[in-house]
Scaffold this motif. Structure first.
Motif, PDB file in Angstrom:
ATOM      1  N   ALA A   5      27.838 -40.882  28.191  1.00 53.95           N
ATOM      2  CA  ALA A   5      26.952 -40.625  27.057  1.00 53.95           C
ATOM      3  C   ALA A   5      27.713 -39.792  26.030  1.00 53.95           C
ATOM      4  O   ALA A   5      28.314 -38.769  26.365  1.00 53.95           O
ATOM      5  CB  ALA A   5      25.698 -39.888  27.516  1.00 53.95           C
ATOM      6  N   LEU A   6      27.689 -40.271  24.797  1.00 54.63           N
ATOM      7  CA  LEU A   6      28.343 -39.602  23.674  1.00 54.63           C
ATOM      8  C   LEU A   6      27.357 -39.531  22.514  1.00 54.63           C
ATOM      9  O   LEU A   6      26.247 -40.057  22.600  1.00 54.63           O
ATOM     10  CB  LEU A   6      29.588 -40.395  23.241  1.00 54.63           C
ATOM     11  CG  LEU A   6      30.672 -40.590  24.291  1.00 54.63           C
ATOM     12  CD1 LEU A   6      31.623 -41.705  23.876  1.00 54.63           C
ATOM     13  CD2 LEU A   6      31.420 -39.290  24.511  1.00 54.63           C
ATOM     14  N   VAL A   7      27.782 -38.916  21.434  1.00 52.69           N
ATOM     15  CA  VAL A   7      26.976 -38.867  20.216  1.00 52.69           C
ATOM     16  C   VAL A   7      27.772 -39.558  19.120  1.00 52.69           C
ATOM     17  O   VAL A   7      28.956 -39.254  18.917  1.00 52.69           O
ATOM     18  CB  VAL A   7      26.652 -37.409  19.828  1.00 52.69           C
ATOM     19  CG1 VAL A   7      25.894 -37.356  18.515  1.00 52.69           C
ATOM     20  CG2 VAL A   7      25.849 -36.739  20.933  1.00 52.69           C
ATOM     21  N   ASP A   8      27.126 -40.506  18.414  1.00 44.55           N
ATOM     22  CA  ASP A   8      27.856 -41.235  17.370  1.00 44.55           C
ATOM     23  C   ASP A   8      27.936 -40.420  16.077  1.00 44.55           C
ATOM     24  O   ASP A   8      27.452 -39.288  16.007  1.00 44.55           O
ATOM     25  CB  ASP A   8      27.268 -42.633  17.153  1.00 44.55           C
ATOM     26  CG  ASP A   8      25.912 -42.644  16.465  1.00 44.55           C
ATOM     27  OD1 ASP A   8      25.463 -41.600  15.943  1.00 44.55           O
ATOM     28  OD2 ASP A   8      25.286 -43.727  16.437  1.00 44.55           O
ATOM     29  N   ARG A   9      28.534 -40.990  15.064  1.00 40.55           N
ATOM     30  CA  ARG A   9      28.777 -40.277  13.803  1.00 40.55           C
ATOM     31  C   ARG A   9      27.482 -39.909  13.065  1.00 40.55           C
ATOM     32  O   ARG A   9      27.475 -39.024  12.229  1.00 40.55           O
ATOM     33  CB  ARG A   9      29.658 -41.124  12.889  1.00 40.55           C
ATOM     34  CG  ARG A   9      30.956 -41.559  13.539  1.00 40.55           C
ATOM     35  CD  ARG A   9      32.131 -40.748  13.072  1.00 40.55           C
ATOM     36  NE  ARG A   9      33.393 -41.271  13.572  1.00 40.55           N
ATOM     37  CZ  ARG A   9      33.984 -40.860  14.685  1.00 40.55           C
ATOM     38  NH1 ARG A   9      33.430 -39.939  15.425  1.00 40.55           N
ATOM     39  NH2 ARG A   9      35.137 -41.365  15.069  1.00 40.55           N
ATOM     40  N   GLU A  10      26.381 -40.586  13.389  1.00 43.20           N
ATOM     41  CA  GLU A  10      25.081 -40.265  12.785  1.00 43.20           C
ATOM     42  C   GLU A  10      24.246 -39.370  13.698  1.00 43.20           C
ATOM     43  O   GLU A  10      23.035 -39.265  13.533  1.00 43.20           O
ATOM     44  CB  GLU A  10      24.306 -41.553  12.470  1.00 43.20           C
ATOM     45  CG  GLU A  10      24.861 -42.332  11.284  1.00 43.20           C
ATOM     46  CD  GLU A  10      26.102 -43.144  11.664  1.00 43.20           C
ATOM     47  OE1 GLU A  10      26.133 -43.719  12.773  1.00 43.20           O
ATOM     48  OE2 GLU A  10      27.050 -43.179  10.857  1.00 43.20           O
ATOM     49  N   ALA A  11      24.890 -38.746  14.689  1.00 47.45           N
ATOM     50  CA  ALA A  11      24.242 -37.823  15.636  1.00 47.45           C
ATOM     51  C   ALA A  11      23.212 -38.511  16.525  1.00 47.45           C
ATOM     52  O   ALA A  11      22.257 -37.890  16.977  1.00 47.45           O
ATOM     53  CB  ALA A  11      23.625 -36.631  14.905  1.00 47.45           C
ATOM     54  N   ARG A  12      23.416 -39.809  16.800  1.00 45.89           N
ATOM     55  CA  ARG A  12      22.539 -40.551  17.703  1.00 45.89           C
ATOM     56  C   ARG A  12      23.228 -40.684  19.058  1.00 45.89           C
ATOM     57  O   ARG A  12      24.431 -40.947  19.122  1.00 45.89           O
ATOM     58  CB  ARG A  12      22.247 -41.943  17.150  1.00 45.89           C
ATOM     59  CG  ARG A  12      21.512 -41.918  15.820  1.00 45.89           C
ATOM     60  CD  ARG A  12      21.378 -43.304  15.269  1.00 45.89           C
ATOM     61  NE  ARG A  12      22.727 -43.871  15.104  1.00 45.89           N
ATOM     62  CZ  ARG A  12      22.999 -44.965  14.421  1.00 45.89           C
ATOM     63  NH1 ARG A  12      22.042 -45.646  13.858  1.00 45.89           N
ATOM     64  NH2 ARG A  12      24.238 -45.402  14.315  1.00 45.89           N
ATOM     65  N   PRO A  13      22.481 -40.514  20.146  1.00 49.22           N
ATOM     66  CA  PRO A  13      23.096 -40.687  21.466  1.00 49.22           C
ATOM     67  C   PRO A  13      23.432 -42.158  21.722  1.00 49.22           C
ATOM     68  O   PRO A  13      22.686 -43.053  21.323  1.00 49.22           O
ATOM     69  CB  PRO A  13      22.018 -40.200  22.435  1.00 49.22           C
ATOM     70  CG  PRO A  13      20.746 -40.272  21.672  1.00 49.22           C
ATOM     71  CD  PRO A  13      21.082 -40.138  20.216  1.00 49.22           C
TER      72      PRO A  13
END
Length: 120
Positions: A5-13
């Motif tokens: 699990a990571l966070v994308d550039r738009e702060a979405r998991p």
């Protein structure tokens, strides 16, 4: 099989299934150029695995947290041993890059399903 699990550039998991190997406090998996390779290096990451034994009704889940790093170029143990780790991605195509999560915290739990609990 586990899930990173990571966070994308738009702060979405975002969550990705990966085959992995654990060695000396590092969870490692292979990947190709794309989302995981773009997002993971230097980022906080969670990794989850779970399972269930239908014969005993026991299920379990483990979550590891840490910082992800690109360990494609060996810089010592454990990344120096990556070429020998038994990680075989299921997705087609080459997976030449390695991401390692340096684990700083592990939590887990196990449980027995209702169908396998003793009746009072």
């Amino acid at each position: 099989m586990g899930r990173i699990a990571l966070v994308d550039r738009e702060a979405r998991p975002v969550i990705f299934p990966v085959n992995y190997f654990f060695d000396e406090g590092v969870i490692a998996f292979r990947t190709a150029p794309g989302s995981k390779l773009d997002l993971a290096p230097g980022a906080p990451a969670c990794f989850e695995i779970d399972g269930w034994d239908p014969d005993t009704g026991i299920g379990w889940s483990v979550v590891a947290k840490g910082i992800a790093h690109d360990i494609t170029e060996p810089r010592g143990a454990p990344s120096g041993r990556i070429r020998f780790w038994p990680v075989r991605p299921l997705a087609p195509g080459p997976r030449e890059h390695w991401i390692g999560i340096s684990v700083t915290e592990i939590t887990g739990r196990w449980f027995r399903t209702a169908a396998h609990r003793p009746v009072d």
